[in-house]
Design an enzyme around this catalytic site. Sequence first.
Site, PDB file in Angstrom:
ATOM      1  NE  ARG A   1       3.912   6.602   1.719  1.00  0.00           N
ATOM      2  CZ  ARG A   1       4.147   5.392   2.174  1.00  0.00           C
ATOM      3  NH1 ARG A   1       4.649   4.457   1.385  1.00  0.00           N
ATOM      4  NH2 ARG A   1       3.876   5.088   3.419  1.00  0.00           N
ATOM      5  CD  GLU A  24       9.442  -7.554   5.919  1.00  0.00           C
ATOM      6  OE1 GLU A  24       8.865  -8.633   6.156  1.00  0.00           O
ATOM      7  OE2 GLU A  24       9.575  -6.651   6.768  1.00  0.00           O
ATOM      8  CG  ASN A  30       8.129  -2.047   0.715  1.00  0.00           C
ATOM      9  OD1 ASN A  30       7.516  -2.141   1.785  1.00  0.00           O
ATOM     10  ND2 ASN A  30       8.829  -0.985   0.390  1.00  0.00           N
ATOM     11  CB  ALA A  74       1.431   0.461   6.851  1.00  0.00           C
ATOM     12  CG  ASP A  92      -0.861 -16.782   9.245  1.00  0.00           C
ATOM     13  OD1 ASP A  92       0.159 -16.876   9.963  1.00  0.00           O
ATOM     14  OD2 ASP A  92      -2.024 -16.790   9.694  1.00  0.00           O
ATOM     15  N   PRO A 150       0.789  -1.227   0.000  1.00  0.00           N
ATOM     16  CG  PRO A 150      -0.098  -1.080   2.139  1.00  0.00           C
ATOM     17  CD  PRO A 150       0.541  -2.051   1.194  1.00  0.00           C
ATOM     18  CG  ASN A 151      -0.272   4.298   1.223  1.00  0.00           C
ATOM     19  OD1 ASN A 151      -1.236   4.835   0.689  1.00  0.00           O
ATOM     20  ND2 ASN A 151      -0.356   3.734   2.412  1.00  0.00           N
ATOM     21  CE1 TYR A 204       8.862   4.973   3.449  1.00  0.00           C
ATOM     22  CE2 TYR A 204       7.279   6.764   3.280  1.00  0.00           C
ATOM     23  CZ  TYR A 204       7.744   5.646   3.916  1.00  0.00           C
ATOM     24  OH  TYR A 204       7.114   5.180   5.047  1.00  0.00           O
ATOM     25  CG  HIS A 240      10.864  -2.401   5.098  1.00  0.00           C
ATOM     26  ND1 HIS A 240       9.503  -2.284   4.966  1.00  0.00           N
ATOM     27  CD2 HIS A 240      11.096  -3.582   5.712  1.00  0.00           C
ATOM     28  CE1 HIS A 240       8.922  -3.349   5.488  1.00  0.00           C
ATOM     29  NE2 HIS A 240       9.864  -4.154   5.949  1.00  0.00           N
ATOM     30  NE  ARG A 248      10.150   5.998   8.845  1.00  0.00           N
ATOM     31  CZ  ARG A 248       9.167   5.862   7.965  1.00  0.00           C
ATOM     32  NH1 ARG A 248       9.159   4.825   7.123  1.00  0.00           N
ATOM     33  NH2 ARG A 248       8.196   6.752   7.917  1.00  0.00           N
TER      34      ARG A 248
HETATM   35  C1  DQA Z   1       8.025   1.023   4.164  1.00  0.00           C
HETATM   36  C2  DQA Z   1       8.019   1.302   5.672  1.00  0.00           C
HETATM   37  C3  DQA Z   1       6.620   1.188   6.247  1.00  0.00           C
HETATM   38  O1  DQA Z   1       6.631   1.491   7.630  1.00  0.00           O
HETATM   39  C4  DQA Z   1       5.681   2.158   5.551  1.00  0.00           C
HETATM   40  O2  DQA Z   1       4.366   1.994   6.054  1.00  0.00           O
HETATM   41  C5  DQA Z   1       5.724   2.046   4.090  1.00  0.00           C
HETATM   42  C6  DQA Z   1       7.020   1.900   3.434  1.00  0.00           C
HETATM   43  C7  DQA Z   1       9.400   1.291   3.535  1.00  0.00           C
HETATM   44  O3  DQA Z   1       9.592   0.869   2.397  1.00  0.00           O
HETATM   45  O4  DQA Z   1      10.273   1.929   4.141  1.00  0.00           O
HETATM   46  O5  DQA Z   1       4.708   2.153   3.407  1.00  0.00           O
HETATM   47  O6  DQA Z   1       7.698  -0.344   3.958  1.00  0.00           O
END
Ligand code: DQA
Length: 145
Positions: A19, A99, A75, A78, A88, A11-12, A24, A101, A108
Site C-alpha cells: 500500500r 498512538e 495505529n 484514517a 472516547d 484500517p488498511n 508507508y 503513525h 501531509r
Molecule cells: C497512518 C496515517 C493515516 O492518515 C492514514 O489514514 C493511515 C496510516 C500512518 O500510519 O501514517 O492509514 O495512520
Amino acid sequence: MTERFLVVNGPNLNLLGKREPEVYGSTTLAEIEELVSQRATQLGVGVDFAQYNGEGELIDALHSADSNHAGVILNPGAYTHYSYALADAIAAISVPVVEVHLSNIHGREHFRRRSVTARSAAGVVAGFGSLGYVLALEALASRFS
Ligand code: DQA
C-alpha cells in the site's frame, strides 16, 4: 509479573508493504509485528497483535485491553482524523495508549494533520516508519521498569 501489551492496527494497515510504499514503506505488517516481538523479548515483556478494518472492532479491542493488557500501541489509520467514538474509547479505558503513525501526519494533507484520538493518548509517535512501534513499546515498557 510480566507485562503484556496489545499492538492494534486499524484500517488498511493489513496492506502494508504494497500500500503506497512511497508513503508507508515496503515493510509488511507481519514484519513489523516480528520486529516488535523481538524487542519485546529483549525488554522482557509480552505482546499481542491485532488488526481490524472496522471501527467497532477497534473499540472492542480497546475495551478488552483494559482488562487484559498493561497498555496499548494503536495505529488508528484514517480513523485518527475523525473518529470521536475511538477517541472516547481511548478516554474510557485506564491503561495507557500510545498512538503510532508510520508517516509524519503533520507534514501531509491538511485533513491528516489533526488527530482527534491523540487527545486521550499517553503519547504519539509519528514519522519513523516501523521503528515507531518499537519506540512506542519502549515508552510503555519504561512505565513498568
Ligand atoms: C497512518 C496515517 C493515516 O492518515 C492514514 O489514514 C493511515 C496510516 C500512518 O500510519 O501514517 O492509514 O495512520
